[in-house]
Write a protein that holds these residues in place. Structure first.
Motif, mmCIF file in Angstrom:
data_model
loop_
_atom_site.group_PDB
_atom_site.id
_atom_site.type_symbol
_atom_site.label_atom_id
_atom_site.label_comp_id
_atom_site.label_asym_id
_atom_site.label_seq_id
_atom_site.Cartn_x
_atom_site.Cartn_y
_atom_site.Cartn_z
ATOM 1 N N VAL A 85 0.853 -1.192 0.000
ATOM 2 C CA VAL A 85 0.000 0.000 0.000
ATOM 3 C C VAL A 85 0.888 1.241 0.000
ATOM 4 C CG1 VAL A 85 -1.779 1.295 1.253
ATOM 5 C CG2 VAL A 85 -1.805 -1.224 1.281
ATOM 6 N N MET A 86 0.500 2.227 -0.802
ATOM 7 C CA MET A 86 1.191 3.518 -0.820
ATOM 8 C C MET A 86 0.232 4.600 -0.316
ATOM 9 S SD MET A 86 2.946 5.566 -4.034
ATOM 10 C CE MET A 86 4.558 4.781 -3.929
ATOM 11 N N ILE A 94 -2.893 4.931 8.493
ATOM 12 C CA ILE A 94 -2.920 3.709 7.681
ATOM 13 C C ILE A 94 -1.572 3.020 7.855
ATOM 14 C CG2 ILE A 94 -3.167 2.744 5.375
ATOM 15 C CD1 ILE A 94 -4.857 5.139 4.615
ATOM 16 N N LYS A 95 -1.575 1.922 8.592
ATOM 17 C CA LYS A 95 -0.343 1.190 8.878
ATOM 18 C C LYS A 95 -0.297 -0.163 8.179
ATOM 19 C CE LYS A 95 0.417 3.281 13.445
ATOM 20 N NZ LYS A 95 -0.692 4.265 13.379
ATOM 21 N N GLY A 96 -1.430 -0.621 7.670
ATOM 22 C CA GLY A 96 -1.510 -1.899 6.989
ATOM 23 C C GLY A 96 -2.777 -1.980 6.175
ATOM 24 N N VAL A 97 -2.943 -3.077 5.458
ATOM 25 C CA VAL A 97 -4.068 -3.196 4.541
ATOM 26 C C VAL A 97 -5.407 -3.144 5.281
ATOM 27 C CG1 VAL A 97 -4.046 -5.738 4.581
ATOM 28 C CG2 VAL A 97 -4.982 -4.532 2.596
ATOM 29 N N VAL A 145 -7.884 10.349 -3.214
ATOM 30 C CA VAL A 145 -7.935 9.029 -2.582
ATOM 31 C C VAL A 145 -6.950 9.014 -1.425
ATOM 32 C CG1 VAL A 145 -8.620 7.870 -4.721
ATOM 33 C CG2 VAL A 145 -6.194 8.019 -4.123
ATOM 34 N N ASP A 146 -7.123 8.030 -0.552
ATOM 35 C CA ASP A 146 -6.251 7.895 0.615
ATOM 36 C C ASP A 146 -5.100 6.931 0.385
ATOM 37 O OD1 ASP A 146 -7.921 9.535 2.378
ATOM 38 O OD2 ASP A 146 -9.353 7.865 2.260
ATOM 39 N N ALA A 147 -5.267 6.019 -0.589
ATOM 40 C CA ALA A 147 -4.247 4.984 -0.766
ATOM 41 C C ALA A 147 -4.310 4.405 -2.169
ATOM 42 C CB ALA A 147 -4.443 3.867 0.259
ATOM 43 N N VAL A 148 -3.183 3.833 -2.577
ATOM 44 C CA VAL A 148 -3.068 3.047 -3.806
ATOM 45 C C VAL A 148 -2.446 1.719 -3.401
ATOM 46 C CG1 VAL A 148 -2.024 2.852 -6.085
ATOM 47 C CG2 VAL A 148 -2.796 5.085 -5.260
ATOM 48 N N SER A 149 -3.019 0.611 -3.853
ATOM 49 C CA SER A 149 -2.498 -0.703 -3.489
ATOM 50 C C SER A 149 -2.309 -1.554 -4.726
ATOM 51 C CB SER A 149 -3.440 -1.414 -2.511
ATOM 52 O OG SER A 149 -2.929 -2.687 -2.169
ATOM 53 N N THR A 150 -1.081 -2.050 -4.902
ATOM 54 C CA THR A 150 -0.762 -2.980 -5.987
ATOM 55 C C THR A 150 0.607 -3.574 -5.709
ATOM 56 O OG1 THR A 150 -0.717 -3.263 -8.398
ATOM 57 C CG2 THR A 150 0.271 -1.246 -7.514
ATOM 58 N N GLY A 151 1.211 -4.209 -6.694
ATOM 59 C CA GLY A 151 2.512 -4.822 -6.503
ATOM 60 C C GLY A 151 3.569 -3.809 -6.112
ATOM 61 N N PRO A 161 9.443 11.822 -2.415
ATOM 62 C CA PRO A 161 9.490 12.354 -1.045
ATOM 63 C C PRO A 161 8.131 12.565 -0.390
ATOM 64 C CG PRO A 161 11.083 13.481 -2.435
ATOM 65 C CD PRO A 161 10.264 12.624 -3.346
ATOM 66 N N ASP A 162 7.096 12.824 -1.201
ATOM 67 C CA ASP A 162 5.780 13.094 -0.628
ATOM 68 C C ASP A 162 4.926 11.838 -0.481
ATOM 69 O OD1 ASP A 162 5.701 12.923 -3.444
ATOM 70 O OD2 ASP A 162 3.826 14.048 -3.544
ATOM 71 N N LEU A 163 5.442 10.686 -0.895
ATOM 72 C CA LEU A 163 4.701 9.428 -0.822
ATOM 73 C C LEU A 163 5.553 8.377 -0.129
ATOM 74 C CD1 LEU A 163 3.407 9.313 -4.514
ATOM 75 C CD2 LEU A 163 2.153 10.165 -2.522
ATOM 76 N N ARG A 164 4.893 7.388 0.460
ATOM 77 C CA ARG A 164 5.659 6.316 1.084
ATOM 78 C C ARG A 164 4.922 4.988 0.945
ATOM 79 N NH1 ARG A 164 4.103 4.849 6.421
ATOM 80 N NH2 ARG A 164 2.320 6.070 7.184
ATOM 81 N N ILE A 165 5.701 3.915 0.830
ATOM 82 C CA ILE A 165 5.169 2.555 0.796
ATOM 83 C C ILE A 165 5.174 2.033 2.220
ATOM 84 C CG2 ILE A 165 5.486 0.237 -0.148
ATOM 85 C CD1 ILE A 165 7.053 1.533 -2.456
ATOM 86 N N LEU A 166 4.087 1.394 2.629
ATOM 87 C CA LEU A 166 3.998 0.925 4.004
ATOM 88 C C LEU A 166 5.016 -0.170 4.319
ATOM 89 C CD1 LEU A 166 0.140 0.695 4.620
ATOM 90 C CD2 LEU A 166 1.687 2.618 5.049
#
Length: 230
Positions: A85-86, A94-97, A145-151, A161-166
């Motif tokens: 999740v990004m 948001i710490k996990g799926v 949106v709050d999140a993007v989830s994929t591979g 810098p403004d985004l992070r992968i969990l």
């Protein structure tokens, strides 16, 4: 190839660059191609491009699923990514799926990643349609949106810098080489090329080249193949 996924396949100054571009070139050379021509595809038209003979092979974060395997044949996988999740950098809730319940999550057209969350894990995220993952990331930046989830390879290409992968992966995504249904000989030749690519160190070198800076865990061993069947 896709042309809007940095790190995997991205067109800049008229030239496609990325891990899947390099892998596709390697495979095509091992199949005996003297010239490789790239065509752009999207998640929602990959099967059509193959079946219309516009392309012969598809490497475009093309996750192997039973539904897709009824329409095309798959070589590989050439990599097993892990769905993650990004979020925006300042988002700490948001710490996990599981934390996507009730949150707005972008659904890229033709992708199965959101289905794994909403249907597979029964997490009631609010789906917001997006034309592609580049569109989804743009919506994430705007706060639509709050999140993007994929591979994780897809997400790693958009890291900024403004985004992070969990870095909290919750499933696997087997990225396969799509080809026309029933091409068993082609599938077997593709698998031999992928095996050689890992054994001679090319796969590891390319993974480090394109994603070594991302912080995600990279797997440099030969993936377990699905097998070539009708």
């Amino acid at each position: 190839m896709k042309a809007d996924q940095p790190g995997l396949g991205f067109r800049k100054d008229g030239i496609l660059r990325g891990f899947e571009v390099d892998v596709g070139t390697y495979i095509a050379r091992h199949l005996g191609a003297s010239r490789v021509t790239f065509q752009e595809v999207r998640s929602d038209n990959r099967e059509q491009k193959l079946n219309d003979h516009v392309v012969d092979l598809v490497l475009a974060s093309y996750s192997i699923t039973p539904d897709r395997a009824r329409l095309v044949s798959f070589g590989g996988p050439y990599y097993v990514a892990h769905q993650d999740v990004m979020v925006r950098r300042g988002q700490t809730r948001i710490k996990g799926v599981r934390d996507l319940a009730g949150r707005k999550m972008c659904e890229a057209s033709g992708s199965v990643s959101t289905e794994r969350v909403v249907t597979g894990l029964s997490i009631p995220a609010q789906l917001v349609p997006g034309a592609s993952y580049s569109d989804c990331v743009a919506k994430l930046r705007r706060g639509t949106v709050d999140a993007v989830s994929t591979g994780d390879l897809v997400l790693a290409g958009f890291a900024a810098p403004d985004l992070r992968i969990l870095n909290a992966p919750f499933t696997d995504e087997q990225y396969g080489v799509g080809m026309r249904k029933g091409d068993i000989e082609g599938c077997e030749r593709v698998n031999r090329a992928i095996t050689t690519m890992y054994q001679d160190g090319t796969a590891g070198r390319l993974l480090r080249k394109w994603f070594g800076h991302s912080g995600i865990q990279l797997v440099e061993s030969v993936p377990q193949f699905e097998g070539c069947t009708e």
